[in-house]
Structure formats: structure tokens, C-alpha cells
Scaffold this motif. Structure first.
Motif, PDB file in Angstrom:
ATOM      1  N   THR A  93      -2.821   3.971  -4.225  1.00 50.83           N
ATOM      2  CA  THR A  93      -1.898   3.398  -5.199  1.00 50.83           C
ATOM      3  C   THR A  93      -1.260   2.201  -4.526  1.00 50.83           C
ATOM      4  N   VAL A  94      -1.165   1.104  -5.290  1.00 53.24           N
ATOM      5  CA  VAL A  94      -0.640  -0.142  -4.744  1.00 53.24           C
ATOM      6  C   VAL A  94       0.345  -0.740  -5.727  1.00 53.24           C
ATOM      7  N   ALA A  95       1.048  -1.747  -5.252  1.00 52.38           N
ATOM      8  CA  ALA A  95       1.963  -2.507  -6.113  1.00 52.38           C
ATOM      9  C   ALA A  95       1.897  -3.966  -5.688  1.00 52.38           C
TER      10      ALA A  95
ATOM     11  N   ASP B 176      -3.267   2.199  -9.738  1.00 54.38           N
ATOM     12  CA  ASP B 176      -4.311   2.916  -9.009  1.00 54.38           C
ATOM     13  C   ASP B 176      -5.363   1.928  -8.519  1.00 54.38           C
ATOM     14  N   ALA B 177      -5.972   2.223  -7.377  1.00 55.18           N
ATOM     15  CA  ALA B 177      -7.029   1.364  -6.832  1.00 55.18           C
ATOM     16  C   ALA B 177      -8.016   2.223  -6.061  1.00 55.18           C
ATOM     17  N   ILE B 178      -9.261   1.740  -5.980  1.00 54.37           N
ATOM     18  CA  ILE B 178     -10.268   2.448  -5.191  1.00 54.37           C
ATOM     19  C   ILE B 178     -11.166   1.436  -4.505  1.00 54.37           C
TER      20      ILE B 178
ATOM     21  N   LEU C 263       0.853  -1.180   0.000  1.00 57.17           N
ATOM     22  CA  LEU C 263       0.000   0.000   0.000  1.00 57.17           C
ATOM     23  C   LEU C 263       0.891   1.232   0.000  1.00 57.17           C
ATOM     24  N   LEU C 264       0.954   1.925  -1.132  1.00 49.38           N
ATOM     25  CA  LEU C 264       1.886   3.034  -1.306  1.00 49.38           C
ATOM     26  C   LEU C 264       1.296   4.360  -0.851  1.00 49.38           C
TER      27      LEU C 264
ATOM     28  N   ARG D 278       0.871  -2.961   4.013  1.00 48.18           N
ATOM     29  CA  ARG D 278       0.669  -4.156   3.185  1.00 48.18           C
ATOM     30  C   ARG D 278      -0.784  -4.618   3.356  1.00 48.18           C
ATOM     31  N   ILE D 279      -1.427  -4.984   2.259  1.00 40.84           N
ATOM     32  CA  ILE D 279      -2.837  -5.383   2.302  1.00 40.84           C
ATOM     33  C   ILE D 279      -3.068  -6.656   1.501  1.00 40.84           C
ATOM     34  N   ARG D 280      -4.150  -7.315   1.818  1.00 38.45           N
ATOM     35  CA  ARG D 280      -4.685  -8.352   0.938  1.00 38.45           C
ATOM     36  C   ARG D 280      -5.998  -7.822   0.383  1.00 38.45           C
TER      37      ARG D 280
END
Length: 583
Positions: free
Chosen positions: A524-526, A536-538, A510-511, A554-556
Motif C-alpha cells: 500500500t502506498v500514498a 494498493d500496488a503490486i 511506502l506504507l 519512500r520509493i520511486r
């Protein structure tokens, strides 16, 4: 009450069952295999692959009655349901019968608050004031035994077209067309009401053509494919299973919308919901257009929605669509208030042991709006993943009306039937299907009903039923996060009930994170395996008590791969369905 975290479960399929599909990527072939596609023909959405109307029980008789009525100049009255399926069915029947030369065609949609559901005797009496020769029910009627008898006694013929599950007794109508009635061999059992009336009208047109009616009247024979925008709208709105036939109907309707071959009312509804009709997909209907039509039936009078769909020019349609949009805004405000009240009442149960918490949840507030309790029940069901019935006061001071929503593995109509059988007199009337139902009980019996309903759910359910499952098509590699895949996944539908939009899962870095629109989390994630691939994420409607959280790195997530367009530039965006902090 305690809310359990959903479980992510990856779909499985045998490699031997995977098929090679022309023009599709390995990723999409995997997705289709997960959905039981075993033959290329299941994705062939040409109109020539529609089932023949002749295989539907009752369609020949219904066609003969309506064709004869048109030729004789008789008065035909359409009686619809008060939701988007009923509205599109009513508009379709009105449009098509007029195009076929019907001289007198009107529609009547019962006010849900005054007359209840279906062709009741009271509605027949209202209909009789219009002096019809024939009543055609659309999206209702299969349970209207008393109403049809009332019509028969007045000398009004009734043609029932419906898709709901029939009871033990069928109405004594002149014709019944319902793919779910006993003895019907039509393969498309999941048709919405609008799909059923589409087949009936196709039969009417065929019979009139055989009788040279259009030539004799010097009118153009209508092309039934021109009504598929209405069929697609009603089918998606009613959340019926998208089996092969329904996907074909929806695909064809969406194609016509995108090409501009669409009636003004639908275009106006896309505009007020801020959806692009030129790139329309099923979710634009389900989350944009349909709620605005349904708002009319929930808060006011569904005839407003039908008038919008029947509008002959865009200016008129836009005015009506704007009224529907305003009603939808009102509905949202009412729903939000009701949901807060419901959650406040449920908070009192949080200290109970899990076994003491209700397995079947019942909620009642005298101030709640009858037209919104179905949405409320659905929202609470989504949060707690248990069967929920929300009740509101009816017009009678002695009665309350309930709207039920269920979860996978628990057939809500069967549960109500069992309660009624075990407790004679406890339920005055009920109806519905596996996932949704409606009922009426006496107000003073509410507590007794709650106990009986909870007892029945405990009898048929297991604890594991109450843990939501998110089904995933697996993990994407960093290379698969690209626009080509996003476009192909978006356009490979229609996706919907029992043919769900492709969902993937994985761990991400999780950036960045920030709130937008007050309750949506923009990120924004990687991928955890490749910090250089930034995406990009929402996540919509996040729990504001948990997010944003600057400590989470960090996410799942379970997500859909989507296309985001901003200022004419397209980019990949993840729509997060489930978000879990890992560290």
C-alpha cells in the motif's frame, strides 16, 4: 555482469499537437498525444476503415488461384509456422476455406526440431505425400527459395503469404503476398502473418461471390468479420507494431471475444489461463493465451494448438487447452532451470571492467532445450539490456542453433548479416528482423562467432544503448488516482508494441509491504504529496535480495493504473513496472 538501473524518461509533446477527442478525459488525450495520435480518425476502429485488399501486391493473383482451386475441387494444403501467429493463420485458413466450399483442405506444421523454419525442400517432400495441388504458406515462405523450387519440380503450385522481411531473392511462387515485399504499396506494413492471410481470404471470398459460387453451391457466404477473434489473437501474440490497421483488427477481435462471438478454443484458452474473456484486453492475450499456444510449438507439436483453435465444441476445446496449459507449465520449469544456469555462467563476468564485458552476449549449453532458447535470450536481454543470442544443440552433433533478441537501436538481423559478410562461412543460415532472429552455426565455431558478434555490436552500438529506458506519461495528481481513469485507460486500447500501455511515474510513501505468491510484492502506498490517498500496488517478480525491505519508507515507481477486482468489488491498483528505494 553489472546490471544498470533503468532510466525513467518522460514523454514529451507539443501542446499544439494535442487534439480534442470526444468522450475522452484530458489525461487520456495527453496519453494519445504522446503516441502520435493527431486525428480522431486514428481511433476510429470501425471495419469500414480497413484498407482495401486490392492495394496489397499479389493478393489478386493469390485470390484467383485459391478461388479457382475451390471451384475445381482441388486439394489445398496449408503450411504454417510453429508459433501462435502460424497457428492462428493455419486455423483461419482452414476454417475460412472450408466455409467457402473447399472440398479438400488440410494443414501441415513442420516440427521445428526435425525440419527447421519455413517451406524447406524436406517439408515439401512431406507435403507431397498428401498429394496437394496447391500449397499455401502462412506466416512463412518469403525466404523459402529452395523449398518453392522443389514444389515447382513436383508440379505443386505455391502461394506464399508472409509478413517477414524478404531477402535479396524472392521464391519463384505462383503468387507472393507480403506487405513488405518490394513494390507493395499496402500501407499496413506491420501486419502479422494472420493479418496477411485474412486479407487474402477476403479477396478469395470476394472473387467467389462475383462468380455467384455461393448461390450456385447453395452455401452461406461467410462473414470474414467472424474470424477476427483469430486475427486479434495472432496479431497480439506475434508482438507486431500496433499501427492504425492492426489496432483496428485487434479492437474488433476483442469486441467479439467480449460479446461471446468467439470460437470454443479461444474461450477454453482464456479459461485455463484464468482470464476473463468478458473483459478481455490485449494483455490477456499476450500474457495469458498466447504463451499456452506457443508452448506446443516450443516443446511438442504446434498441431495441438491448431486443433484447439479448430475445435467445434467447448468440451473438446477445453481438453486440448488443458494439454496446452500443462505444456506451458513444463515450459516454465525448463525456462527457469535454463535461466539459473545462464545467470550462473554470467556471474563469472562480474569482476571484469565494463569495457571488457561483452557488448553482444552469446550463451550456449548442450543441455538447453531448442524450443525455449528464444525465451531465455529474451529474459537475459531484459535483465542486462544487451543483445543476446542463446544457443542449443541441434539434432546434428556438429551444429548449434541460436535465437537472438535485441534492444532498441540495434537491428539484430542486420548485425548478423554484417557478421556473415565479414566472416564467410561462419554462419550457415540466419533470418529475422530488427528485434529477433534465428541462426545456425557449426559448434566448433562458437568461440569465433562470439568474438565476431561482440565486435559487430561494438561497431554499431553506443554505451548509452545499454541503459534501459522506461518511458512515462508523466506524474498523476492525487485526484487522478480514481476508478474512472483506470477503466478509461484500460479500455482505450488496444495497447501493445509501439503503442504501449500508459505508464506513469512518481514518488510514493511506502506504507506496507509483503510477499505474495513467493515472488510478488504487495504494497500500500500514498503519493508523496498526499499521505491521505492510500492506494494498493503490486510489483511482480521482484528481486528477493532487495525486497521486502522494512527499512524503506519512500520509493520511486513507474506504474500502470489498473482495476483490481476482489470478491465483486473494484478498486484502483498500481501495477509497478519499476521500483526504486529512496529512503
Amino acid at each position: 555482469m553489472n546490471q544498470k538501473q533503468p532510466q525513467i524518461k518522460r514523454r514529451e509533446f507539443s501542446q499544439s499537437s494535442a487534439i480534442q477527442l470526444d468522450g475522452f478525459s484530458p489525461l487520456l488525450m495527453r496519453v494519445f498525444a504522446h503516441r502520435g495520435i493527431t486525428d480522431q480518425s486514428q481511433l476510429d476502429y470501425r471495419l469500414s476503415n480497413l484498407c482495401s485488399p486490392a492495394t496489397m501486391l499479389g493478393v489478386k493473383k493469390a485470390g484467383e488461384i485459391l478461388a479457382s482451386s475451390i471451384e475445381k475441387g482441388e486439394r489445398i494444403l496449408i503450411v504454417g509456422d510453429f508459433d501462435a501467429d502460424g497457428a492462428t493463420s493455419s486455423a483461419l485458413a482452414t476454417h475460412a476455406l472450408q466455409a467457402m466450399g473447399a472440398q479438400s483442405i488440410e494443414y501441415l506444421v513442420p516440427n521445428r526440431f526435425d525440419y527447421g523454419y519455413g517451406l524447406t525442400p524436406e517439408i515439401v517432400d512431406v507435403a507431397a505425400e498428401k498429394n496437394p495441388d496447391v500449397i499455401v504458406t502462412v506466416d512463412n515462405g518469403i525466404s523459402s527459395v529452395e523449398g518453392v523450387e522443389r514444389a515447382n519440380s513436383l508440379g505443386i503450385r505455391v502461394v506464399v503469404t508472409d509478413h517477414h522481411l524478404p531477402g535479396n531473392t524472392l521464391p519463384n511462387a505462383q503468387a507472393i503476398v507480403n506487405p513488405n515485399q518490394p513494390g507493395c504499396n499496402f500501407p499496413g506494413k506491420s501486419l502479422a502473418g494472420v493479418g496477411v492471410i485474412f486479407y487474402v481470404l477476403s479477396q478469395v471470398r470476394s472473387l467467389l461471390d462475383q462468380n455467384s459460387w455461393f448461390e450456385r453451391q447453395r452455401i452461406e457466404k461467410p462473414n470474414m468479420a467472424n474470424y477476427l477473434d483469430l486475427v486479434a489473437l495472432g496479431t497480439v501474440a506475434d508482438v507486431v507494431t500496433l499501427d492504425d490497421q492492426n489496432r483496428l483488427l485487434v479492437h474488433q477481435g476483442l469486441q467479439r471475444m467480449r460479446a461471446g462471438r468467439v470460437r470454443p478454443g479461444i474461450r477454453a484458452l482464456f479459461d485455463v489461463s484464468k482470464r476473463s474473456i468478458e473483459s478481455a484486453i490485449a494483455s490477456d492475450i499476450g500474457f495469458g493465451v498466447a504463451p499456452r499456444i506457443n508452448a506446443a510449438g516450443r516443446l511438442d507439436d504446434m498441431s495441438l494448438g491448431i486443433r484447439c483453435l479448430l475445435a467445434e465444441n467447448y468440451d473438446q476445446a477445453r481438453e486440448l487447452a488443458s494439454e496446452l496449459n500443462d505444456l506451458n507449465q513444463d515450459r516454465r520449469a525448463i525456462e527457469s532451470s535454463m535461466q539459473q544456469e545462464a545467470l550462473k555462467s554470467l556471474a563469472e563476468l562480474k569482476n571484469l571492467h565494463e569495457d571488457e564485458q561483452p557488448w553482444g552476449m552469446c550463451l550456449f549449453n548442450e543441455q538447453w532445450h531448442q524450443g525455449v532458447i528464444g525465451i531465455l535470450a529474451s529474459r537475459i536481454k531484459d535483465q542486462f539490456h544487451r543483445p543476446v543470442i542463446a544457443f542449443a544443440q541441434s539434432d546434428s552433433s556438429d551444429e548449434i542453433k541460436g535465437s537472438a533478441r535485441s534492444i532498441a537501436g540495434i537491428h539484430i538481423r542486420d548485425a548478423l548479416d554484417a557478421v556473415a559478410t565479414s566472416n564467410p562461412g561462419l554462419i550457415e543460415k540466419f533470418g529475422g528482423h530488427a528485434m529477433a532472429a534465428g541462426l545456425t552455426i557449426q559448434k566448433h565455431l562458437f568461440s569465433e562467432f562470439c568474438a565476431a558478434f561482440d565486435s559487430e555490436i561494438r561497431r554499431v552500438a553506443q554505451q548509452e544503448n545499454f541503459t534501459a529506458q522506461i518511458f512515462s506519461d508523466g506524474e498523476l495528481t492525487p485526484e487522478e488516482f480514481n476508478l474512472e481513469n483506470a477503466h478509461q485507460l484500460r479500455n482505450a486500447g488496444p495497447w501493445g508494441q509501439n503503442f504501449p500501455e500508459p505508464t506513469f511515474d512518481g514518488e510514493f510513501l511506502l506504507l506496507t509491504q509483503r510477499l505474495v505468491g513467493e515472488k510478488h510484492l504487495k504494497m500500500t502506498v500514498a503519493p508523496a504529496s498526499d499521505a491521505q490517498t492510500v492506494i494498493d500496488a503490486i510489483a511482480f517478480n521482484v528481486n528477493l535480495q532487495c525486497w521486502p525491505d522494512p527499512n524503506v519508507r519512500r520509493i520511486r515507481a513507474a506504474y500502470q493504473l489498473d482495476v483490481n477486482e476482489f470478491r465483486g468489488k473494484e478498486s484502483v491498483q498500481l501495477r509497478i513496472e519499476f521500483l526504486q528505494a529512496l529512503e
